[in-house]
Structures are given as structure tokens and as C-alpha cells.
Design a protein around this motif. Structure first.
Motif, PDB file in Angstrom:
ATOM      1  N   PHE A   7       3.199   0.389  -4.555  1.00  0.00           N
ATOM      2  CA  PHE A   7       4.008  -0.275  -5.585  1.00  0.00           C
ATOM      3  C   PHE A   7       3.965  -1.773  -5.332  1.00  0.00           C
ATOM      4  O   PHE A   7       3.517  -2.221  -4.271  1.00  0.00           O
ATOM      5  CB  PHE A   7       5.462   0.235  -5.558  1.00  0.00           C
ATOM      6  N   ALA A   8       4.436  -2.530  -6.314  1.00  0.00           N
ATOM      7  CA  ALA A   8       4.548  -3.988  -6.144  1.00  0.00           C
ATOM      8  C   ALA A   8       6.023  -4.349  -6.173  1.00  0.00           C
ATOM      9  O   ALA A   8       6.812  -3.709  -6.872  1.00  0.00           O
ATOM     10  CB  ALA A   8       3.805  -4.709  -7.263  1.00  0.00           C
ATOM     11  N   ARG A  67       7.355  -3.038  -9.467  1.00  0.00           N
ATOM     12  CA  ARG A  67       6.461  -2.608 -10.542  1.00  0.00           C
ATOM     13  C   ARG A  67       5.668  -1.407 -10.043  1.00  0.00           C
ATOM     14  O   ARG A  67       5.157  -1.415  -8.917  1.00  0.00           O
ATOM     15  CB  ARG A  67       5.509  -3.746 -10.917  1.00  0.00           C
ATOM     16  N   SER A  68       5.573  -0.388 -10.880  1.00  0.00           N
ATOM     17  CA  SER A  68       4.761   0.774 -10.508  1.00  0.00           C
ATOM     18  C   SER A  68       3.303   0.391 -10.663  1.00  0.00           C
ATOM     19  O   SER A  68       2.944  -0.312 -11.607  1.00  0.00           O
ATOM     20  CB  SER A  68       5.083   1.950 -11.427  1.00  0.00           C
ATOM     21  N   PRO A  92       0.807  -1.228   0.000  1.00  0.00           N
ATOM     22  CA  PRO A  92       0.000   0.000   0.000  1.00  0.00           C
ATOM     23  C   PRO A  92       0.841   1.279   0.000  1.00  0.00           C
ATOM     24  O   PRO A  92       0.354   2.344  -0.359  1.00  0.00           O
ATOM     25  CB  PRO A  92      -0.796  -0.099   1.298  1.00  0.00           C
ATOM     26  N   GLY A  93       2.093   1.182   0.387  1.00  0.00           N
ATOM     27  CA  GLY A  93       2.915   2.390   0.506  1.00  0.00           C
ATOM     28  C   GLY A  93       2.564   3.131   1.783  1.00  0.00           C
ATOM     29  O   GLY A  93       1.701   2.698   2.556  1.00  0.00           O
ATOM     30  N   TYR A 112       7.607  -2.683 -15.092  1.00  0.00           N
ATOM     31  CA  TYR A 112       8.639  -3.307 -14.267  1.00  0.00           C
ATOM     32  C   TYR A 112       9.888  -2.441 -14.246  1.00  0.00           C
ATOM     33  O   TYR A 112      10.229  -1.785 -15.230  1.00  0.00           O
ATOM     34  CB  TYR A 112       9.005  -4.688 -14.819  1.00  0.00           C
ATOM     35  N   ARG A 113      10.601  -2.466 -13.116  1.00  0.00           N
ATOM     36  CA  ARG A 113      11.831  -1.684 -12.943  1.00  0.00           C
ATOM     37  C   ARG A 113      12.515  -2.197 -11.689  1.00  0.00           C
ATOM     38  O   ARG A 113      11.974  -3.072 -10.989  1.00  0.00           O
ATOM     39  CB  ARG A 113      11.478  -0.198 -12.780  1.00  0.00           C
ATOM     40  N   LEU A 114      13.679  -1.650 -11.375  1.00  0.00           N
ATOM     41  CA  LEU A 114      14.308  -1.998 -10.112  1.00  0.00           C
ATOM     42  C   LEU A 114      13.616  -1.204  -9.011  1.00  0.00           C
ATOM     43  O   LEU A 114      13.154  -0.091  -9.247  1.00  0.00           O
ATOM     44  CB  LEU A 114      15.798  -1.629 -10.135  1.00  0.00           C
TER      45      LEU A 114
END
Lengths: 145, 495
Positions: free
Chosen positions: B304-305, B493-494, B279-280, B361-363
Motif C-alpha cells: 500500500f502507499a 492508497r491501495s 511493500p507490505g 485514496y482512503r484512511l
């Protein structure tokens, strides 16, 4: 035709022997007269605050980690490391074993005040010490506030 | 002229470093895009940071070279030597025609400095010295030599007075030798080359003799009995089997060739790594346990995931199969975390995954990673303030322990957010550039980037580190493009 085949076979055997010999050789050989040293600081130096530590290497070249070129390696700086060097394993990576795998020949160090020891160790493409290990003298420095 | 009085004279005594790329047109003619991309990379990763580290200023970038000014001649020469040594290292992996080599000239002179440019004899002289220099070399003027000769532990070779184009008086020129022993070494290596050539001649004579004997005897021995293990070795081409070639251990330079030789694979959608959506929220990032973790500061992380486990070898292999990721990191079981990846490799995987799936997807950013590692707790580790057996994999975390290998992902319990292996197993790359502490860090959970970033952040400690590295707040760094056996990553992942 026969002669040609035999010759090719012989060549294969000859070359394969060379390859096998190198595979058995295992560790990356050091240059005979390789010499690793600190350009700066010197033994017993008292230094105020952060400083540039400069690495000197003679008779071998510096190449980034991962580059398999004969007679090259990259620098590792041991800070306050007392454990003996394990020459057959990759050099550890933590706050006492600093890696310069991009091929750096100098580094900015910011050590806490007090006495410290510094030692350079050359690693091969896989961060494993060379054979025989190429290490500098262990120097003692004091960081003053 | 502006109405304001401008008293500062634009003339200054500075050390000018002039550099150009030897054979630029030839390199560009051979591979235009590749050469320009490589030069750009060298500029970003090497030239700009090195000039800045030596208190210099890059005045002008010309595409095939650059001009920089330094207030100290010692720093200027040092910078030139560092650039040349680093370039030699970077070229080592390439074949000679692809080498990018700078010629560098250093001169001290009174020049007129403008924001974008610099003028005067002092600059022209630096450029002339550069034109005289051999590729990979640094030439300095007599004036610079007098100021640096006793301060830099390098060697110098006097080349005498040289008359140069459009400059009235001849100038004294010195060649900088990165190491004082280099002169002797250059001589010795020539002798060694001669010795090697002689040895080669004898060696080939011996081989020729052996052929002759072999064909003359005419005995057809069963080759299998002579060389059963060797006969299966594919006969290498002559050039790769010379004894002088580098060690046989998994050569990375071969990867591309091997990859290129494979038939094109059928495109199949990759199995996406398991993720957990978080949930952040706001949390206190950092601690007072280590200077790098200070100051403790409040950060808000948007939802974020993040990967439930580090990226596995099985997942990495899907990227390798389509030639999007390097093959260097595929040794091990499919459920083991991928290791021996650089930050650049990790980034490449994340970019590929985002492209083929269409998901963002990203770091993970460093803030996201720390938020996730805490799992809603405020203790050093998610399970408390002390290490205890059976919670993580590291040196000193308890038995069983094998210092040579990571353990398969998910071997230890998940944290309250459902994430495994945040502490220990592989150290994990995050998106952020390394900064030595949190002064000036963003508070919105974004990645802290900076230009010319040479090192990125690693989190969570590795199986070879002691428990202090496994704390949720512990930070470490490593060179961006360098692979190491305990480094892996997980993706985010955003949402």
C-alpha cells in the motif's frame, strides 16, 4: 431620508456594541446555578470490575461538542488527575482526561484494580471549561478484583 | 408445526419500549431525503447502540419509530432517558422545525414474542403511552414505575389514571423527568422568561428613547469618530445579534451558509499529498505495554502507499474550496498539519480525494499504520526504546515546544520508510472502529469495522501527549463525529 440613515447607523452601533461586548466576554458563561455531579458511583464506593458511570447535570443542558447553544456543554471525566484545572485552555485529551463530546451522559469504565479518583468537568463547544468552571466533587472509588 | 417438540412458551414478561417520531409526516413533507437520512443516522449511531448497551433488543423498526424489548424495566427506562437526552443534544444545533423528537412509552407486560414481532396487550399499552407522551418525553406505566422508582435517580410526575383507546381498565401514567430538579427548574425558567420579557420591553423603550433624542438633537456627529472599530463591523441582522445568541467564536453552523454564498470555484485538479509506497509484509502487531495493545498478534499487510506527512492545511483548503470539506480546520500556515478534524471529516476528505483523482485514496487501516510507524524496526519507537531529543514533537520530547500549536510537517527526521511525524505532532485517525483490545482483530491488515461504531482509533499521540503515547503500538480512541484540536490524519492508497 436623513433620519432613516441616522437611525440605521445608530442601530448598527447599538448591535455592534452588543457583539463587541460578547467578543470581549471570552469564555462561555456557565448558568448561575449549574450543578455537576455523579449519579453513580458514590463517594467511597467499592466496585467489582467494569461499571457504568452516570453523569448528572442540573440547570444546564448537554449538547455535543461543536454545538454553540447557550447554557449547554458536554462532559469530560478526569480519572486520577491531580494537576489543577487550567480553565482557559481546552481540556486535554489522553487516557486520564476522557471526553464525551457526542453528548453522552453515561460511560462504561474499565479501570485497573485499586483506588481511583473521578471528577467531572463540563466543557463548551471547543472543550474549554465554562466560566466559572462547572466541575463536580472529586470522588474516591476502589476497584476490586 | 415442526416435528420437533418446542417446549419454550412464546409468552414472556418483558418491558416494552415503544417510540415514534413526533410530526414524522410533517418532517418528511418538508425534506424527505434529508429527514430519512438523519433518522437512519440516529438509528445507527444512537438507537441501536443504546438499546444494545442496556441489554435490550430492537424488535422492529418502523421508519417513524421502533419497538424494543428489555428484560429489566430499569434498563428500559434508562435507555429511554439516554435516547431522549441524546436527541435533545443532537437537535440543539438545528432550528426548531427540523427537530426530530421521539415520544416514548414504556410498559411491563406479558407478551407473545416472535422473532420479527411482538404481540399482546402489553405492546398495545406501550404504544398508547407513547401516543400520550409529549415530544421528547418518556411516559411509563404504573407497573414500570413501581419497579424503577427507587432505583433510578430521575424524577417522576404522576399524571393519574388515564383511559386509553381499546383498553378496558384505565391505566396509571407517570412522566419521567430526567432530573429530579427538573420540576422546580421548569417553574423557575418560566419566571426567568417573564423577567427577560420585562427587561426586553424596558430595553426597547430605552432604545426608542435614544432614537428620539438622537433625531431631536439633529446633531450630525461624525460616525467614524464615535465608532471607528464598530463601523467596519458588518451590521448583523437583528436575530443573530440578540444577546441570548451563542458565543461569537467561529460558529460551525455558519460554515455551510458561508460556503453556499461563495461563487462556484473553477475545478482544478488538487495537488495530491506526497505518498510513499510500501511493500507490505508480516509483522507482530501490538505490545504488552498497555492492555489495549494486547494480545500481540501476527498480521500480514498487503502492499500500500501512505502519506509521507499528515495532511496539511494547504491540502485541506483545496477540499474546502470546492465545498467538500468543512472550513473549521483552516486556521494556520499551509505547511502545518490540519487539526480539529473529526474522523468523519477525515473520511470525507479521503473520499473526495479518491473521487477527484480516481485513485483509491482512503484512511490507513490501523494495521497499516502500525506497520508503517515501525519502519521495519521492532523497538518501541523507530529510533529505539527511549525518547530522545530532536526526533519528535510532544510534551516531554524536548525543546523547542509550544503547547498551543502543532509544528509544520516534516520538521523532524523521517523513519526508515521515509515517513515523517508518525510519532507526535498531530494524533492521526485511522479507518478502524475502536475496540478495547485485539481479541478478534483481523490478521489480514484490513480495517476492523463494526456496526453502530461510536469511536474510532487514533494513533501516534499528539503534541500535547507525553512520549508514552508516541510509541508505534500505542492506541487511543475518540468519538467519531467530534473534533478536537490535536487530531489530524494522513491518507493511504491501495495499490
Amino acid at each position: 431620508m436623513m433620519g432613516r440613515l441616522t437611525r440605521r447607523r445608530l442601530l448598527a452601533v447599538f448591535l455592534a456594541t452588543l457583539v463587541a461586548a460578547r467578543a470581549f466576554a471570552g469564555p462561555t458563561p456557565a448558568a448561575k446555578d449549574a450543578y455537576l455531579y455523579f449519579i453513580w458511583p458514590g463517594e467511597g464506593q467499592r466496585i467489582k470490575g467494569a461499571f457504568w458511570c452516570r453523569f448528572g447535570l442540573r440547570n444546564m443542558g448537554v449538547a455535543p461538542a461543536g454545538v454553540r447553544s447557550p447554557n449547554t456543554g458536554h462532559h469530560h471525566l478526569f480519572v486520577d488527575v491531580d494537576e489543577p484545572l487550567n480553565a482557559n485552555e481546552p481540556i486535554p485529551q489522553d487516557k486520564k482526561h476522557l471526553h464525551y463530546g457526542a453528548g453522552q451522559t453515561e460511560a462504561r469504565l474499565d479501570l485497573p484494580p485499586g483506588p481511583h479518583t473521578l471528577q467531572l468537568v463540563l466543557g463548551d463547544a471547543d472543550h474549554i471549561p465554562l466560566d466559572p468552571p462547572v466541575v463536580s466533587r472529586k470522588i474516591h472509588i476502589v476497584i476490586t478484583q | 408445526m415442526s416435528g420437533e417438540t418446542h417446549v419454550e412458551s412464546p409468552r414472556r414478561l418483558v418491558t416494552i419500549v415503544a417510540a415514534d417520531i413526533a410530526g414524522y409526516s410533517r418532517l418528511v413533507g418538508m425534506d424527505e431525503e434529508g429527514t430519512i437520512a438523519r433518522i437512519k443516522r440516529h438509528r445507527r449511531d444512537l438507537i441501536e447502540p443504546t438499546v444494545a448497551e442496556h441489554n435490550g433488543r430492537l424488535i422492529k423498526w418502523m421508519g417513524d419509530g421502533f419497538l424494543a424489548e428489555f428484560s429489566s424495566p430499569v434498563e428500559a427506562v434508562r435507555c429511554a432517558v439516554v435516547i431522549q437526552q441524546s436527541m435533545a443534544g443532537r437537535n440543539a444545533a438545528l432550528s426548531r422545525p427540523h427537530w426530530i423528537q421521539f415520544r416514548i412509552g414504556v410498559n411491563l407486560g406479558d407478551v407473545i414474542i416472535d422473532q420479527e414481532d411482538v404481540f399482546g396487550d402489553g405492546v398495545n399499552l406501550a404504544a398508547r403511552l407513547q401516543a400520550l407522551a409529549d415530544p421528547g418525553g418518556v411516559y411509563i406505566s404504573g407497573g414500570v414505575y413501581e419497579l424503577v422508582k427507587n432505583k433510578l435517580v430521575v424524577g417522576y410526575q404522576s399524571l393519574g389514571d388515564r383511559k386509553v383507546k381499546n383498553i378496558t381498565d384505565p391505566i396509571r401514567v407517570y412522566r419521567v423527568l430526567p432530573d429530579p430538579a427538573a420540576v422546580a427548574q421548569a417553574r423557575r425558567s418560566r419566571q426567568r422568561l417573564i423577567a427577560a420579557l420585562v427587561a426586553l420591553v424596558f430595553c426597547s423603550a430605552g432604545v426608542a428613547g435614544a432614537y428620539a433624542w438622537w433625531t431631536a438633537t439633529g446633531t450630525v456627529r461624525n460616525p467614524a469618530t464615535v465608532s471607528s472599530p464598530l463601523a467596519t463591523t458588518p451590521a448583523p441582522s437583528g436575530s443573530t445579534a440578540l444577546p441570548a445568541s451563542p458565543a461569537v467564536r467561529a460558529p460551525e453552523t455558519k460554515e455551510e451558509r458561508v460556503a453556499a454564498a461563495k461563487p462556484p470555484p473553477k475545478p482544478a485538479p488538487p495537488r495530491e499529498p506526497d505518498t510513499v509506497a510500501l511493500p507490505g509484509g508480516a509483522f507482530l502487531m501490538g505490545s504488552n505495554d498497555d492492555p489495549s495493545e494486547r494480545p500481540v498478534h501476527r498480521v500480514s499487510v498487503p502492499p500500500f502507499a501512505i502519506g509521507k506527512y499528515p495532511v496539511t492545511i494547504g491540502e485541506w483548503k483545496q477540499c474546502v474550496a470546492v465545498h467538500e470539506c468543512p472550513e473549521s480546520a483552516t486556521a494556520g500556515e499551509n505547511d502545518a498539519p490540519v487539526t480539529n478534524v473529526s474522523w468523519a471529516d477525515a473520511q470525507q476528505y479521503a473520499a473526495w480525494l479518491a473521487r477527484v483523482t480516481g485513485a483509491r485514496y482512503r484512511l490507513p487501516t490501523e494495521a497499516e499504520w502500525e506497520y508503517a510507524a515501525h519502519g521495519g524496526t521492532q523497538t518501541k519507537y523507530w529510533w529505539g526504546n527511549e525518547m530522545k531529543p530532536g526526533v519528535a514533537y510532544c510534551r516531554g520530547c524536548g525543546e523547542p515546544y509550544d503547547p498551543h500549536h502543532p509544528t509544520k510537517v516534516g520538521s523532524f527526521p523521517a523513519n526508515p520508510f521515509g515517513l515523517h511525524d508518525m510519532s507526535g505532532n498531530v494524533a492521526e485517525w485511522v479507518a478502524d472502529c475502536w475496540h478495547k483490545d485485539y481479541h478478534g482483530a483481523p490478521a489480514d491488515g484490513s480495517a476492523w469495522q463494526s456496526d453502530g461504531c461510536r469511536e474510532h482509533v487514533l494513533r501516534g499521540g499528539s503534541w500535547q501527549n507525553d512520549p508514552s503515547y508516541l510509541r508505534a503500538t500505542s492506541r487511543d480512541s475518540y468519538d467519531t463525529g467530534v473534533r478536537y484540536l490535536t487530531h489530524g490524519f494522513r491518507i493511504a492508497r491501495s495499490l
